[in-house]
Design a protein around this motif. Structure first.
Motif, PDB file in Angstrom:
ATOM      1  N   ASN A   1       1.073  17.551  -1.070  1.00 29.03           N
ATOM      2  CA  ASN A   1       0.097  17.566   0.014  1.00 29.03           C
ATOM      3  C   ASN A   1       0.467  16.571   1.110  1.00 29.03           C
ATOM      4  N   PHE A   2       0.006  16.838   2.329  1.00 28.64           N
ATOM      5  CA  PHE A   2       0.148  15.874   3.420  1.00 28.64           C
ATOM      6  C   PHE A   2      -1.083  15.939   4.313  1.00 28.64           C
ATOM      7  N   ALA A   3      -1.275  14.887   5.109  1.00 30.10           N
ATOM      8  CA  ALA A   3      -2.369  14.834   6.078  1.00 30.10           C
ATOM      9  C   ALA A   3      -1.871  15.371   7.417  1.00 30.10           C
TER      10      ALA A   3
ATOM     11  N   LEU B   1      -9.327   4.952   2.215  1.00 29.70           N
ATOM     12  CA  LEU B   1      -9.339   5.118   3.659  1.00 29.70           C
ATOM     13  C   LEU B   1     -10.199   6.327   4.009  1.00 29.70           C
ATOM     14  N   TYR B   2     -10.855   6.265   5.149  1.00 29.62           N
ATOM     15  CA  TYR B   2     -11.710   7.368   5.578  1.00 29.62           C
ATOM     16  C   TYR B   2     -11.185   7.950   6.887  1.00 29.62           C
ATOM     17  N   GLY B   3     -11.504   9.218   7.100  1.00 28.30           N
ATOM     18  CA  GLY B   3     -11.102   9.871   8.337  1.00 28.30           C
ATOM     19  C   GLY B   3     -12.084   9.563   9.447  1.00 28.30           C
ATOM     20  N   ARG B   4     -11.555   9.121  10.576  1.00 32.72           N
ATOM     21  CA  ARG B   4     -12.387   8.948  11.777  1.00 32.72           C
ATOM     22  C   ARG B   4     -12.134  10.190  12.622  1.00 32.72           C
ATOM     23  N   GLY B   5     -13.035  11.143  12.524  1.00 31.21           N
ATOM     24  CA  GLY B   5     -12.752  12.489  12.966  1.00 31.21           C
ATOM     25  C   GLY B   5     -12.250  13.259  11.755  1.00 31.21           C
ATOM     26  N   THR B   6     -12.211  14.564  11.854  1.00 31.89           N
ATOM     27  CA  THR B   6     -11.811  15.401  10.719  1.00 31.89           C
ATOM     28  C   THR B   6     -10.323  15.710  10.784  1.00 31.89           C
ATOM     29  N   PHE B   7      -9.592  15.278   9.770  1.00 30.67           N
ATOM     30  CA  PHE B   7      -8.175  15.626   9.707  1.00 30.67           C
ATOM     31  C   PHE B   7      -7.978  16.772   8.729  1.00 30.67           C
ATOM     32  N   ALA B   8      -6.915  17.531   8.939  1.00 27.05           N
ATOM     33  CA  ALA B   8      -6.630  18.688   8.095  1.00 27.05           C
ATOM     34  C   ALA B   8      -5.650  18.301   6.996  1.00 27.05           C
ATOM     35  N   TRP B   9      -5.430  19.243   6.080  1.00 23.32           N
ATOM     36  CA  TRP B   9      -4.472  19.059   4.999  1.00 23.32           C
ATOM     37  C   TRP B   9      -3.435  20.167   5.040  1.00 23.32           C
TER      38      TRP B   9
ATOM     39  N   ILE C   1       0.847  -1.186   0.000  1.00 24.80           N
ATOM     40  CA  ILE C   1       0.000   0.000   0.000  1.00 24.80           C
ATOM     41  C   ILE C   1       0.883   1.236   0.000  1.00 24.80           C
ATOM     42  N   TYR C   2       0.477   2.228  -0.803  1.00 26.12           N
ATOM     43  CA  TYR C   2       1.201   3.497  -0.908  1.00 26.12           C
ATOM     44  C   TYR C   2       0.180   4.626  -0.848  1.00 26.12           C
ATOM     45  N   LEU C   3       0.323   5.493   0.150  1.00 25.51           N
ATOM     46  CA  LEU C   3      -0.607   6.599   0.349  1.00 25.51           C
ATOM     47  C   LEU C   3       0.142   7.923   0.204  1.00 25.51           C
ATOM     48  N   PRO C   4       0.047   8.579  -0.974  1.00 20.41           N
ATOM     49  CA  PRO C   4       0.742   9.853  -1.182  1.00 20.41           C
ATOM     50  C   PRO C   4      -0.083  11.072  -0.791  1.00 20.41           C
ATOM     51  N   PHE C   5      -1.355  10.863  -0.397  1.00 17.69           N
ATOM     52  CA  PHE C   5      -2.240  11.963   0.020  1.00 17.69           C
ATOM     53  C   PHE C   5      -2.307  13.059  -1.051  1.00 17.69           C
ATOM     54  N   ASN C   6      -2.543  12.656  -2.287  1.00 15.45           N
ATOM     55  CA  ASN C   6      -2.581  13.597  -3.402  1.00 15.45           C
ATOM     56  C   ASN C   6      -3.821  14.486  -3.392  1.00 15.45           C
ATOM     57  N   GLU C   7      -4.879  14.080  -2.678  1.00 14.31           N
ATOM     58  CA  GLU C   7      -6.152  14.788  -2.792  1.00 14.31           C
ATOM     59  C   GLU C   7      -6.051  16.256  -2.347  1.00 14.31           C
ATOM     60  N   GLY C   8      -5.455  16.490  -1.211  1.00 17.67           N
ATOM     61  CA  GLY C   8      -5.314  17.864  -0.723  1.00 17.67           C
ATOM     62  C   GLY C   8      -6.560  18.436  -0.075  1.00 17.67           C
ATOM     63  N   ASN C   9      -7.661  17.702  -0.089  1.00 17.03           N
ATOM     64  CA  ASN C   9      -8.895  18.161   0.559  1.00 17.03           C
ATOM     65  C   ASN C   9      -9.820  16.968   0.730  1.00 17.03           C
TER      66      ASN C   9
END
Length: 237
Positions: free
Chosen positions: A155-157, A83-91, A61-69
Motif C-alpha cells: 500500500n501507499f498514500a 499520524l492523521y490526515g489533514r484533508g482526505t488522502f487516497a490510498w 520513525i518508519y511509516l510503511p502505510f500498511n493500513e490501505g484505508n
C-alpha cells in the motif's frame, strides 16, 4: 541537523507561522523514514529493496502505510506515532503479486501381471496350450484442488495538493547527521515548491525534503535549502 524543539512532523506540508500550512505536494508516497544518522546511497537502496523492520538502530520513525484505508496511519518500530490526515488522502497499491496454491493426490496403481502361455509341442497331435491371462492395472486418478488466487500488494498514500499527513510534534533528533528518505512518485509539477517531508518548525528550526519548481530535489534546513542536480521525473518510482 539542529534539534527540532517545536513545530510538527508533516508529510506533504510544512509548519507555517501557525504550523499548519500545506506544501502543495501531489505525489504517491511510501516507506517514509527519518534516521538519526547519515545513510549512504547504497544504504538507502538496500532499505527500499530489502525493507526495514522499524527497529534498526538510529531509525526514529518508519511509516510503511500498511493500513490501505482510513484517514490515519501509524508508524512501525521502537517508537510508535499515529499520524492523521489533514484533508482526505487516497490510498493506492503497488508491486502486486498473485499467488495460486494447488494441492492434489498422486495417482497410484497396480502393476499388471499375467500367466505365460504354455503348450504341448505338436508330434502329430495338434498343439494345445493355455491362453495367457493377466490382471489389468488399475489406479487412482490424480485429483488437484486449486485455491482461489491471493493478491498481495504494497500500500501507499496518494496525496493531492492541499492535503497532508501530520504528527502534531516534531520527531526528536540529536545534533548529529540525519537522513530523511521515502519512496515517491511525483504526480505533477507546480509553480511552487512542493514539500515532501518536514520535521520541526518552518523558518527557524527544522529539516526536510523539498521538490523545487521544475522537479529538482532539495534538502531544506531552517527554511533554507540546497538544490541538487537530480531532477525527479513525473510518475516514476
Amino acid at each position: 541537523g539542529p534539534l527540532p524543539v517545536d513545530g510538527k512532523f508533516i508529510i506533504g506540508g510544512r509548519g507555517g507561522a501557525n504550523n499548519n500550512a500545506n506544501g502543495n505536494l501531489a505525489a504517491r508516497l511510501d516507506n517514509v523514514m527519518l534516521w538519526n544518522l547519515a545513510r549512504s546511497p547504497s544504504d538507502l537502496a538496500s532499505d527500499m529493496s530489502s525493507g526495514v523492520t522499524g527497529f534498526e538502530p538510529g531509525l526514529k520513525i518508519y511509516l510503511p502505510f500498511n493500513e490501505g484505508n482510513g484517514t490515519n496511519t501509524t508508524s512501525v518500530g521502537t517508537s510508535v506515532y499515529q499520524l492523521y490526515g489533514r484533508g482526505t488522502f487516497a490510498w493506492g497499491q503497488r508491486n502486486c503479486v498473485v499467488l495460486t496454491t494447488s494441492t492434489g493426490t498422486t495417482s497410484t496403481g497396480t502393476t499388471s501381471t499375467g500367466t505365460t502361455s504354455t503348450g504341448t509341442t505338436s508330434t502329430g497331435t495338434t498343439s494345445t496350450g493355455t491362453t495367457s491371462t493377466g490382471t489389468t492395472s488399475t489406479g487412482t486418478t490424480a485429483v488437484v484442488t486449486t485455491a482461489a488466487p491471493t493478491k498481495i500488494c504494497k500500500n501507499f498514500a496518494d496525496l493531492s495538493q492541499s492535503v497532508s499527513i501530520v504528527y502534531d510534534k516534531p520527531i526528536t533528533t540529536v545534533n548529529t547527521p540525519m537522513t530523511i528518505s521515502c519512496w515517491i512518485s511525483l504526480k505533477s509539477n507546480t509553480a511552487v515548491d512542493q514539500v515532501v517531508v518536514w520535521n520541526g518548525g518552518w523558518g527557524y528550526n527544522g529539516q526536510g525534503i523539498i521538490i523545487m519548481v521544475g522537479g529538482n530535489v532539495s534538502i531544506g534546513v531552517n527554511a533554507g535549502w540546497t538544490g541538487s542536480s537530480y531532477v525527479l521525473p513525473l510518475n516514476t518510482q
